[in-house]
Design a protein around this motif. Structure first.
Motif, mmCIF file in Angstrom:
data_model
loop_
_atom_site.group_PDB
_atom_site.id
_atom_site.type_symbol
_atom_site.label_atom_id
_atom_site.label_comp_id
_atom_site.label_asym_id
_atom_site.label_seq_id
_atom_site.Cartn_x
_atom_site.Cartn_y
_atom_site.Cartn_z
ATOM 1 N N ILE A 185 1.533 3.242 -2.375
ATOM 2 C CA ILE A 185 0.322 2.506 -1.991
ATOM 3 C C ILE A 185 -0.341 3.174 -0.792
ATOM 4 O O ILE A 185 -1.564 3.299 -0.732
ATOM 5 C CB ILE A 185 0.659 1.033 -1.685
ATOM 6 N N ALA A 186 0.470 3.648 0.143
ATOM 7 C CA ALA A 186 -0.051 4.281 1.362
ATOM 8 C C ALA A 186 -0.875 5.527 1.056
ATOM 9 O O ALA A 186 -1.755 5.898 1.835
ATOM 10 C CB ALA A 186 1.098 4.631 2.301
ATOM 11 N N LYS A 187 -0.633 6.153 -0.079
ATOM 12 C CA LYS A 187 -1.409 7.347 -0.458
ATOM 13 C C LYS A 187 -2.878 7.027 -0.692
ATOM 14 O O LYS A 187 -3.713 7.925 -0.730
ATOM 15 C CB LYS A 187 -0.807 7.988 -1.707
ATOM 16 N N LYS A 190 -9.387 -6.658 6.536
ATOM 17 C CA LYS A 190 -10.136 -6.868 5.297
ATOM 18 C C LYS A 190 -10.178 -5.593 4.445
ATOM 19 O O LYS A 190 -9.980 -5.633 3.234
ATOM 20 C CB LYS A 190 -11.552 -7.346 5.621
ATOM 21 N N GLU A 191 -10.435 -4.454 5.093
ATOM 22 C CA GLU A 191 -10.460 -3.182 4.368
ATOM 23 C C GLU A 191 -9.093 -2.868 3.768
ATOM 24 O O GLU A 191 -8.989 -2.438 2.614
ATOM 25 C CB GLU A 191 -10.865 -2.042 5.300
ATOM 26 N N GLU A 192 -8.054 -3.109 4.554
ATOM 27 C CA GLU A 192 -6.711 -2.835 4.081
ATOM 28 C C GLU A 192 -6.355 -3.768 2.922
ATOM 29 O O GLU A 192 -5.771 -3.332 1.924
ATOM 30 C CB GLU A 192 -5.714 -2.984 5.222
ATOM 31 N N ASN A 193 -6.742 -5.029 3.029
ATOM 32 C CA ASN A 193 -6.471 -5.988 1.958
ATOM 33 C C ASN A 193 -7.119 -5.565 0.643
ATOM 34 O O ASN A 193 -6.510 -5.691 -0.419
ATOM 35 C CB ASN A 193 -6.979 -7.382 2.343
ATOM 36 N N LEU A 194 -8.342 -5.080 0.708
ATOM 37 C CA LEU A 194 -9.042 -4.665 -0.508
ATOM 38 C C LEU A 194 -8.328 -3.517 -1.211
ATOM 39 O O LEU A 194 -8.230 -3.496 -2.440
ATOM 40 C CB LEU A 194 -10.489 -4.263 -0.179
ATOM 41 N N ILE A 195 -7.818 -2.578 -0.446
ATOM 42 C CA ILE A 195 -7.113 -1.437 -1.037
ATOM 43 C C ILE A 195 -5.775 -1.893 -1.615
ATOM 44 O O ILE A 195 -5.420 -1.551 -2.754
ATOM 45 C CB ILE A 195 -6.922 -0.315 -0.006
ATOM 46 N N ASP A 247 -0.581 -9.978 -3.466
ATOM 47 C CA ASP A 247 0.103 -10.444 -2.259
ATOM 48 C C ASP A 247 -0.045 -9.412 -1.141
ATOM 49 O O ASP A 247 0.925 -8.855 -0.636
ATOM 50 C CB ASP A 247 1.572 -10.724 -2.568
ATOM 51 N N PHE A 248 -1.285 -9.156 -0.743
ATOM 52 C CA PHE A 248 -1.551 -8.101 0.231
ATOM 53 C C PHE A 248 -1.003 -8.424 1.612
ATOM 54 O O PHE A 248 -0.675 -7.514 2.359
ATOM 55 C CB PHE A 248 -3.044 -7.766 0.306
#
Length: 64
Positions: A12-14, A25-30, A37-38
């Protein structure tokens, strides 16, 4: 199981750019592209040292 979880979180980190700050919010979208379950995933990424949090921003650590 934790080893498998770390491998999945690494995948996921890639999807994140190194050296860039992300809002929650940006991180949740990705993360939501992988799993709804972000919140748990974000917390686990911080716990495994994949991400670091400073105030309200998140950043991918260089070691990933």
């Amino acid at each position: 199981q934790r080893k498998k979880e770390k491998i999945c979180l690494g995948e996921i980190a890639k999807s994140f750019e190194a050296g860039r700050d992300y809002t929650a919010k940006e991180e949740n979208l990705i993360i939501a592209d992988f799993n709804d379950d972000f919140c748990t995933i974000r917390r686990d990424m911080i716990g495994f040292g994949i991400f670091e949090r400073q105030q309200s921003t998140y950043r991918l650590k260089n070691s990933t």
